[in-house]
Write a protein that holds these residues in place. Structure first.
Motif, PDB file in Angstrom:
ATOM      1  N   ALA A  55      -8.241  -0.309  -7.264  1.00 59.01           N
ATOM      2  CA  ALA A  55      -9.479  -1.061  -7.447  1.00 59.01           C
ATOM      3  C   ALA A  55     -10.623  -0.087  -7.301  1.00 59.01           C
ATOM      4  O   ALA A  55     -11.226   0.078  -6.246  1.00 59.01           O
ATOM      5  N   ARG A  56     -10.833   0.661  -8.371  1.00 61.02           N
ATOM      6  CA  ARG A  56     -11.895   1.654  -8.347  1.00 61.02           C
ATOM      7  C   ARG A  56     -12.310   1.868  -9.790  1.00 61.02           C
ATOM      8  O   ARG A  56     -11.583   1.538 -10.732  1.00 61.02           O
ATOM      9  N   ALA A  57     -13.515   2.441  -9.971  1.00 61.42           N
ATOM     10  CA  ALA A  57     -14.014   2.663 -11.332  1.00 61.42           C
ATOM     11  C   ALA A  57     -13.092   3.638 -12.035  1.00 61.42           C
ATOM     12  O   ALA A  57     -12.607   4.594 -11.442  1.00 61.42           O
ATOM     13  N   ARG A  58     -12.831   3.363 -13.285  1.00 72.64           N
ATOM     14  CA  ARG A  58     -11.961   4.239 -14.065  1.00 72.64           C
ATOM     15  C   ARG A  58     -12.720   5.525 -14.356  1.00 72.64           C
ATOM     16  O   ARG A  58     -13.936   5.520 -14.592  1.00 72.64           O
TER      17      ARG A  58
ATOM     18  N   GLY B 289      -4.011   2.420  -3.987  1.00 77.93           N
ATOM     19  CA  GLY B 289      -4.438   3.750  -4.403  1.00 77.93           C
ATOM     20  C   GLY B 289      -5.700   4.169  -3.673  1.00 77.93           C
ATOM     21  O   GLY B 289      -6.521   3.330  -3.287  1.00 77.93           O
ATOM     22  N   SER B 290      -5.851   5.487  -3.461  1.00 79.58           N
ATOM     23  CA  SER B 290      -6.997   5.936  -2.675  1.00 79.58           C
ATOM     24  C   SER B 290      -8.299   5.578  -3.366  1.00 79.58           C
ATOM     25  O   SER B 290      -8.376   5.481  -4.586  1.00 79.58           O
ATOM     26  N   GLY B 291      -9.309   5.341  -2.547  1.00 82.75           N
ATOM     27  CA  GLY B 291     -10.626   5.011  -3.062  1.00 82.75           C
ATOM     28  C   GLY B 291     -10.768   3.571  -3.528  1.00 82.75           C
ATOM     29  O   GLY B 291     -11.792   3.203  -4.098  1.00 82.75           O
ATOM     30  N   SER B 292      -9.775   2.740  -3.278  1.00 79.11           N
ATOM     31  CA  SER B 292      -9.856   1.344  -3.738  1.00 79.11           C
ATOM     32  C   SER B 292     -10.704   0.490  -2.810  1.00 79.11           C
ATOM     33  O   SER B 292     -10.755   0.728  -1.607  1.00 79.11           O
ATOM     34  N   VAL B 293     -11.366  -0.493  -3.397  1.00 83.29           N
ATOM     35  CA  VAL B 293     -12.039  -1.519  -2.596  1.00 83.29           C
ATOM     36  C   VAL B 293     -11.269  -2.797  -2.875  1.00 83.29           C
ATOM     37  O   VAL B 293     -11.332  -3.347  -3.976  1.00 83.29           O
ATOM     38  N   ILE B 294     -10.476  -3.228  -1.890  1.00 83.26           N
ATOM     39  CA  ILE B 294      -9.547  -4.340  -2.115  1.00 83.26           C
ATOM     40  C   ILE B 294     -10.176  -5.646  -1.626  1.00 83.26           C
ATOM     41  O   ILE B 294     -10.495  -5.789  -0.453  1.00 83.26           O
ATOM     42  N   THR B 295     -10.335  -6.578  -2.557  1.00 84.94           N
ATOM     43  CA  THR B 295     -10.964  -7.848  -2.194  1.00 84.94           C
ATOM     44  C   THR B 295     -10.003  -9.019  -2.356  1.00 84.94           C
ATOM     45  O   THR B 295     -10.308 -10.129  -1.948  1.00 84.94           O
ATOM     46  N   HIS B 296      -8.851  -8.768  -2.999  1.00 88.91           N
ATOM     47  CA  HIS B 296      -7.865  -9.837  -3.182  1.00 88.91           C
ATOM     48  C   HIS B 296      -6.527  -9.415  -2.605  1.00 88.91           C
ATOM     49  O   HIS B 296      -6.234  -8.228  -2.529  1.00 88.91           O
ATOM     50  N   ASP B 297      -5.690 -10.398  -2.257  1.00 84.62           N
ATOM     51  CA  ASP B 297      -4.359 -10.098  -1.708  1.00 84.62           C
ATOM     52  C   ASP B 297      -3.563  -9.214  -2.662  1.00 84.62           C
ATOM     53  O   ASP B 297      -3.666  -9.370  -3.884  1.00 84.62           O
ATOM     54  N   VAL B 298      -2.759  -8.334  -2.077  1.00 86.33           N
ATOM     55  CA  VAL B 298      -1.880  -7.484  -2.884  1.00 86.33           C
ATOM     56  C   VAL B 298      -0.445  -7.926  -2.589  1.00 86.33           C
ATOM     57  O   VAL B 298      -0.012  -7.902  -1.440  1.00 86.33           O
ATOM     58  N   PRO B 299       0.283  -8.361  -3.638  1.00 88.51           N
ATOM     59  CA  PRO B 299       1.650  -8.841  -3.392  1.00 88.51           C
ATOM     60  C   PRO B 299       2.576  -7.720  -2.917  1.00 88.51           C
ATOM     61  O   PRO B 299       2.289  -6.543  -3.147  1.00 88.51           O
TER      62      PRO B 299
END
Ligand code: UD1
Ligand code: CA
Length: 431
Positions: free
Chosen positions: A403-406, A386-396
């Motif tokens: 991964a963004r603030a709600r 999803g836009s604006g995510s900061v991805i630090t772990h693998d995505v299956p």
């Protein structure tokens, strides 16, 4: 010149290329991301060829398929036995019999022939020549047919084996490519015999035959590069190098900055927008488009990929087929992307301040706007970030990652703020 004339191009491609020691037919070897045959067929099309005939050897289905891939309605003729260049041309007799205005005969293994050279040859036909020969001054004429001229008139072409010592001293050689005025072509070709040292039907005999019939034969001169033929792997490499020079030159003339042009490898179909910068040591495989203001940094490898406006690729990035970077996307070091879309503002963060790590983005993955992928990280096939995510772990594979603030919504909060005139002490919302 108004070319309204019809033009049949006959491409001779029955050679096996035994000297390349490869199972692949010679004309299917590639330079700049395209087969030798494709280069020749492209030049023919650009020179206004209206009909294309390709003469192939027995069982050369792959050659026929490649010809049809490039020119949908190419006619294929089989020359079952190799009995000389004139014999090969006559394999396409049915096409010549339809009496096109111009008949061009081109070898499938001379990929650097330029459309403008073909156009000049057609010009000589339009001016009344029955036969046109493409000549060049050879640095080393050994092995080529020599052009015998008298008072500026072409009398004959003498093949090396049949030439006298005086004729062998002639530097003006036959490039191999010849053209015929359609209405007289068959009459000339069918008179060619095989009374020579090799016992082959030589296309080059067309010159003396045409003259004996009272027709005109003309020579068009070109540079040696235009008619470079390929018989060995070394010649394939040399010819490929000449083509790279032409492609780099054209890219730079079109406004691309190549910082070290001799280290950048292009494909014939590489497309650049304006103000693109390419750093040293970059390889563009086939099917790459790079839009305005993009920067391709060193040691990157791109193939069937799209780089949007202002995007930044590499260093050390690998864009595999189907990678699409939208505007302003940044992909850093050690990234591999295949068949995936990266939206505006997406960034791969592969440097943690000390070491560099890998990011892999799988097939059909979608990386939304303004996302950051923090390596080492793998985005599985078909995953959606999803836009604006900061991805630090693998995505299956096939998963959604957000991964963004709600989002927090407080009714009337802003109105109350204005009424009160200031935020609380810490500048944070209170109620
Ligand atoms: C030919 C010319 C020579 C010229 C040289 C330029 C003739 C007789 N000689 O010689 O004057 O200087 O090219 O490179 O034309 N091919 C067939 N079927 C055949 C014979 C040839 O398809 O039966 C094809 C080959 O695959 C090749 C092309 O025709 O692509 C030229 O044939 P090649 O035998 O290489 O001619 P050269 O001896 O080089
Ligand atoms: Ca040859």
């Amino acid at each position: 010149m108004a070319i309204q004339r019809t033009c049949l191009a006959i491409v001779l491609a029955a050679g096996e290329g035994t000297r390349m020691r490869s199972a692949r037919p010679k004309v299917l070897h590639a330079i700049a991301g395209r087969s030798l045959l494709a280069h020749v067929l492209d030049a023919v099309r650009e020179a206004g060829g209206t009909m294309t005939a390709v003469v192939v050897g027995l069982g050369a289905d792959a050659v026929a398929a490649e010809a049809r891939r490039i020119v949908l309605d190419a006619e294929i003729f089989v020359q079952a036995e190799r009995r000389g260049t004139a014999h090969a041309v006559l394999a396409a007799k049915a096409a010549i019999a339809r009496a096109p205005d111009d008949v061009l005969v081109i070898f499938g293994d001379t990929p650097l022939i330029r459309p403008q050279t073909l156009t000049r040859i057609r010009g000589a036909l339009a001016e009344g020549a029955a036969v046109v020969v493409l000549g060049f001054r050879a640095k080393d004429p050994t092995g080529y047919g020599r052009l015998v001229l008298e008072g500026g008139e072409l009398l004959a072409i003498r093949e090396e084996l049949d030439a006298s010592p005086a004729e062998r001293a002639i530097k003006l050689c036959n490039g191999g490519l010849m053209a015929f005025a359609g209405p007289t072509a068959l009459a000339i070709l069918e008179r060619i015999g095989n009374d020579n040292r090799k016992g082959e039907y030589y296309l080059t005999d067309a010159v003396t035959i045409a003259r004996a019939m009272g027709h005109k034969a003309a020579v068009i001169e070109t540079e040696e590069d235009d008619v470079r033929g390929i018989n060995t792997n070394a010649q394939l490499a040399e010819t490929g190098a000449v083509l790279q020079q032409r492609l780099r030159q054209a890219a730079m003339e079109g406004g691309v900055t190549l910082m070290a042009p001799e280290t950048v490898f292009l494909s014939s179909d590489t497309k650049f927008g304006r103000e693109v910068i390419v750093e040293p040591f970059v390889v563009f495989g086939p099917g790459v488009t790079v839009e305005d203001n993009a920067v391709i940094r060193s040691f990157s490898h791109l193939e069937r990929a799209h780089v949007g406006k202002g995007a930044m690729v590499g260093p050390y990035a690998r864009l595999r087929p189907g990678a699409r970077l939208q505007e302003d996307v940044h992909v850093g070091n050690f990234v591999e992307i295949k068949e995936a879309v990266m939206e505006a503002g997406a960034i791969t963060c592969n440097y943690d301040g000390v070491a560099k790590h890998r990011t892999e983005i799988g097939k059909n993955a979608f990386i939304g706007s303004n996302s950051a992928l923090v390596a080492p990280v793998k985005i599985g096939d078909g995953a959606y970030v999803g836009s604006g995510s900061v991805i630090t772990h693998d995505v299956p594979a096939a998963a959604l990652a957000l991964a963004r603030a709600r989002q927090v919504v407080k009714d009337g909060w802003a109105r109350r703020l204005r009424q009160r005139g200031s935020l609380g002490k810490r500048g944070t919302p209170t109620k």
